[in-house]
Design an enzyme around this catalytic site. Structure first.
Site, PDB file in Angstrom:
ATOM      1  N   ARG A 110      50.759  41.137  33.908  1.00 19.08           N
ATOM      2  CA  ARG A 110      51.046  39.721  33.756  1.00 19.08           C
ATOM      3  C   ARG A 110      52.189  39.590  32.756  1.00 19.08           C
ATOM      4  NH1 ARG A 110      45.589  40.618  33.746  1.00 19.08           N
ATOM      5  NH2 ARG A 110      44.413  39.674  35.461  1.00 19.08           N
ATOM      6  N   LYS A 131      43.699  39.586  29.873  1.00 17.22           N
ATOM      7  CA  LYS A 131      43.019  38.369  30.339  1.00 17.22           C
ATOM      8  C   LYS A 131      41.521  38.582  30.457  1.00 17.22           C
ATOM      9  CE  LYS A 131      43.002  35.039  34.147  1.00 17.22           C
ATOM     10  NZ  LYS A 131      43.623  34.650  35.454  1.00 17.22           N
ATOM     11  N   ARG A 183      53.742  40.791  40.431  1.00 20.12           N
ATOM     12  CA  ARG A 183      52.385  41.274  40.722  1.00 20.12           C
ATOM     13  C   ARG A 183      52.046  41.071  42.197  1.00 20.12           C
ATOM     14  NH1 ARG A 183      48.591  41.951  36.822  1.00 20.12           N
ATOM     15  NH2 ARG A 183      46.981  40.636  37.797  1.00 20.12           N
ATOM     16  N   HIS A 210      42.285  43.863  37.702  1.00 19.60           N
ATOM     17  CA  HIS A 210      41.226  43.025  38.239  1.00 19.60           C
ATOM     18  C   HIS A 210      39.901  43.767  38.101  1.00 19.60           C
ATOM     19  CE1 HIS A 210      44.229  40.734  41.051  1.00 19.60           C
ATOM     20  NE2 HIS A 210      44.284  40.330  39.794  1.00 19.60           N
ATOM     21  N   TYR A 216      33.972  49.898  36.872  1.00 23.77           N
ATOM     22  CA  TYR A 216      34.566  51.192  36.560  1.00 23.77           C
ATOM     23  C   TYR A 216      35.145  51.165  35.152  1.00 23.77           C
ATOM     24  CZ  TYR A 216      34.416  52.765  41.460  1.00 23.77           C
ATOM     25  OH  TYR A 216      34.019  53.177  42.699  1.00 23.77           O
TER      26      TYR A 216
END
Length: 404
Positions: A244, A271, A337, A361, A371
């Protein structure tokens, strides 16, 4: 003999300098002075006599005084000195009163100001002062409930029809509360309980170029950008790392290991609040090595042109794109992105889970567990290098394969 409500109400001071004492039992008594009537409890700690003030009549009734006496005796049974416990409770309340949401928010604004451009700092401050502080600013941050943020902040904004801003404000409140968690003032961010409670808004997608031939033209324009060296470096790095814009422009040299070709971004800057690992392609490492002699002596990889104490402005990359002829309806800094996500999946056929990992994400395994940051790292490194090589190929297509 135990005291009665009638006696306590009617008893008068009889002139004693220290006041008259009337026992109620269990060490509690009423001290009657010319200035008023006071509840007291005598007890011993390690054989030493001590006295605990239980309150003043009539603000504290006989029944309430007895409740406080019983609580004190329970503390004594547990080895706790009631007087010390009372002092600690007062101190805790005083600290809570001092640590209001506004006080914590202003500290957060100050401590994180170097991660925002001046314009963004002013905008966030204005939002807080206008829409948040009037509703919850005076509340101790430790007492704040999700419902307070919803009713006293978000709902009032929704009533004015500014639904997207309401979502943004709740996100800012969440950042303040996560700061409060980190500093030990609260146990958790209560805004997490507001998920789904706000009026939904239509997602605005950032303009992005996703057609390979046009991407090649964009890459040639980026390679030929003749602006400030740090802006040029940030612009060239943007399509290579999937980050980002705010995460990229606030890059710090301490996060980057050029020898290992890895960039570890702490959760505080992400984020999702989780540390993110970015494998760096050969091309990305070359860009960083080229800019290191210029900014490597400071904290930020891409410092503000005006002052090295802050990172690059949030508008710098977009302004560079505008200067290259790409309007905001065609390509944006955030669009890099979407460009990577679309082409890696639809054109190159890369594994979607690897792409999602690299976009930072949330990706979960078959058991629904997230993960860790190093999941599939070798495969992600290979994907990032293939992507960088692919962009080089697109950039050289119309020049007979030569890459500038």
């Amino acid at each position: 003999m135990a005291l009665t409500d009638t006696f306590v109400k009617q008893v008068k001071h009889k002139g004693s300098v220290i006041g008259e004492r009337y026992a109620d039992g269990g060490g509690m008594y009423l001290r009657v002075k010319a200035a008023g009537k006071y509840w007291r409890l005598d007890y011993r700690i390690s054989g030493k006599p001590q006295t605990l003030a239980l309150g003043v009549y009539p603000e504290v009734s006989l029944a309430k005084a007895r409740q406080r006496r019983d609580k004190a005796r329970e503390q004594l049974a547990d080895g706790i000195n009631p007087s010390e416990a009372k002092r600690e409770e007062k101190l805790t309340k005083a600290n809570a009163a001092a640590n209001t949401f506004e006080a914590v928010a202003r500290e957060w604004l100050d401590k994180t100001s170097n991660k925002r451009a001046d314009a963004t700092q002013a905008k966030v401050t204005n939002w807080l002062e206008k829409d948040v502080f009037p509703g919850i600013g005076r509340m101790p941050v430790a007492d704040l409930k999700a419902r307070d943020v919803l009713d006293k902040v978000a709902r009032k904004m929704e009533a004015r029809g500014i639904h997207e801003s309401a979502h943004r404000i709740v996100q800012i409140c969440s950042q303040v509360l996560r700061f409060a968690v980190a500093t030990g003032l609260v146990d958790r961010d209560v805004t997490a309980d507001l998920r789904g409670a706000l009026v939904s808004v239509n997602t605005t997608h950032y303009a992005a170029i996703t057609e390979p031939k046009q991407v090649g033209q964009l890459m040639r324009a980026v390679a030929g950008y003749a602006g400030h060296p740090t802006t040029a470096a940030a612009l060239r790095l943007s399509p290579l790392v999937f980050l980002r814009p705010g995460e990229l422009r606030a890059a710090e040299w301490a996060e980057i290991d050029l020898n290992a070709a890895e960039w570890r971004i702490p959760g505080a800057r992400m984020k999702m609040g989780v540390e993110h690992l970015v494998p760096l392609s050969r091309q990305a490492v070359e860009i960083l090595k080229a800019v290191q002699p210029i900014t490597g002596h400071g904290r930020f990889v891409f410092p503000s042109i005006r002052t090295g104490e802050r990172c690059m402005s949030e508008n710098t990359i977009n302004a560079a794109l505008r200067g290259m002829g790409y309007g905001s309806d065609v390509m944006t800094a955030h669009g890099f992105r979407a460009m990577a996500r679309t082409i890696l999946d639809e054109v190159l056929g890369e594994r979607v889970d690897l792409i999602e990992h690299q976009l930072a994400h949330a990706v979960k395994d078959a058991n629904g567990r997230a993960y860790n940051r190093t999941a599939h790292l070798p495969a992600r490194k290979e994907m990032m290098q293939r992507w960088a090589d692919y962009l080089d190929g697109l950039r050289g297509e119309s020049t007979g394969g030569a890459v500038k």
